[in-house]
Design a protein around this motif. Structure first.
Motif, mmCIF file in Angstrom:
data_model
loop_
_atom_site.group_PDB
_atom_site.id
_atom_site.type_symbol
_atom_site.label_atom_id
_atom_site.label_comp_id
_atom_site.label_asym_id
_atom_site.label_seq_id
_atom_site.Cartn_x
_atom_site.Cartn_y
_atom_site.Cartn_z
ATOM 1 N N MET A 1 0.852 -1.188 0.000
ATOM 2 C CA MET A 1 0.000 0.000 0.000
ATOM 3 C C MET A 1 0.885 1.234 0.000
ATOM 4 N N LYS A 2 0.817 1.985 -1.102
ATOM 5 C CA LYS A 2 1.650 3.180 -1.207
ATOM 6 C C LYS A 2 1.078 4.298 -0.345
ATOM 7 N N LEU A 3 1.951 4.923 0.420
ATOM 8 C CA LEU A 3 1.578 6.011 1.312
ATOM 9 C C LEU A 3 1.960 7.349 0.692
ATOM 10 N N SER A 4 1.004 8.260 0.626
ATOM 11 C CA SER A 4 1.301 9.651 0.277
ATOM 12 C C SER A 4 1.223 10.488 1.543
ATOM 13 N N VAL A 5 2.122 11.447 1.651
ATOM 14 C CA VAL A 5 2.137 12.349 2.804
ATOM 15 C C VAL A 5 1.978 13.766 2.277
ATOM 16 N N VAL A 6 0.839 14.378 2.540
ATOM 17 C CA VAL A 6 0.567 15.730 2.068
ATOM 18 C C VAL A 6 0.973 16.728 3.143
ATOM 19 N N ILE A 7 1.841 17.671 2.764
ATOM 20 C CA ILE A 7 2.374 18.645 3.708
ATOM 21 C C ILE A 7 2.132 20.049 3.159
ATOM 22 N N PRO A 8 1.276 20.841 3.805
ATOM 23 C CA PRO A 8 1.125 22.235 3.400
ATOM 24 C C PRO A 8 2.265 23.069 3.971
ATOM 25 N N ALA A 9 2.812 23.954 3.156
ATOM 26 C CA ALA A 9 3.970 24.735 3.620
ATOM 27 C C ALA A 9 3.834 26.186 3.189
ATOM 28 N N TYR A 10 3.764 27.061 4.165
ATOM 29 C CA TYR A 10 3.764 28.501 3.902
ATOM 30 C C TYR A 10 4.851 29.145 4.752
ATOM 31 N N ASN A 11 5.858 29.696 4.111
ATOM 32 C CA ASN A 11 6.981 30.344 4.800
ATOM 33 C C ASN A 11 7.610 29.419 5.845
#
Length: 244
Positions: A1-11
């Motif tokens: 099972m492939k894992l995606s890791v979503v990371i929001p980044a602002y400054n």
């Protein structure tokens, strides 16, 4: 099972190198197939340049710039529309989340075959480090209200760090929240719509660099809006959006 890791980044030019290096090293150590998806939320500092540099040493790093509209919720949603994995976690760029906890989430999902895994900092085994007292007080009040209004046992809904199967994410669309209230929308919709979930303890550490993007004064009414939306769906939608 492939894992995606979503990371929001602002400054997040100061925090994101350590976050991504630690995350990649941990997932590689456990031999977890994965991608690290970073949404650069139109940062005004050197975050984008830092990501270009990091992509040379982290082969699983994928990143794009969300040119607008911007905000925490929009940045997460940008990644949730584009990830390639079989499951996806929302993970913070400021080193507040522990990659070892993510491994625990992933292994729990595999072992128990649940649709989502939620962390709690407020159960046995969970912990917080350097949590601002006022923020902690507001957090516990908010989660108490959510827990009782929605009639659930889970006590850390506002914690963004959660893991969802791809089918779960598809089943709770469309997303409404443009800001931090997305952290409430995702788990509550999944619960209301009948998706299964497990709860495991996780840790949280206050950021070392920069400023928190969460502005409590601006978020009260937005959290209340999405809470009421989920409450109305639970009691009046007649099961139209339930998991098929």
């Amino acid at each position: 099972m492939k894992l995606s890791v979503v990371i929001p980044a602002y400054n997040e030019q100061e925090s994101i190198p350590e976050t991504l290096r630690s995350l990649y090293a941990t997932l590689k150590k456990y031999d977890i197939p994965h991608e690290i998806w970073v949404t650069n939320d139109n940062s005004k500092d050197q975050t984008l340049n830092v990501l270009y540099e990091l992509s040379r040493e982290i082969p699983t790093l994928v990143f794009e710039t969300n040119k607008g509209p911007n905000g925490f919720g929009y940045a997460v949603r940008y990644g949730l529309e584009r990830f390639s994995g079989d499951c996806v976690a929302v993970f913070m760029a400021d080193m507040s989340d522990d990659p070892e906890d993510l491994v625990k989430y992933y292994q729990t999902m595999l072992r128990e075959n649940v649709d989502a895994v939620y962390g709690s900092r407020w159960i046995k085994g969970g912990k917080v480090i350097d949590y601002p007292p006022l923020k902690k007080f507001i957090n516990r009040i908010a989660n108490f209200i959510i827990k009782n209004m929605m009639g659930i046992k889970y006590n850390d809904t506002t914690n963004a760090f959660k893991l969802y199967k791809r089918e779960t994410i598809e089943g709770i669309k469309p997303f409404l929240s443009p800001h931090f209230n997305l952290t409430v929308e995702l788990p509550l919709k999944a619960i209301v719509r009948g998706y299964t979930y497990a709860v495991v303890p996780n840790s949280w550490t206050n950021r070392k660099y920069g400023e928190s993007k969460l502005k409590i004064k601006e978020m009260g009414s937005r959290y209340f809006f999405i809470l009421m939306y989920c409450w109305i769906e639970k009691h009046f939608s007649r099961g139209d959006y339930m998991k098929k």
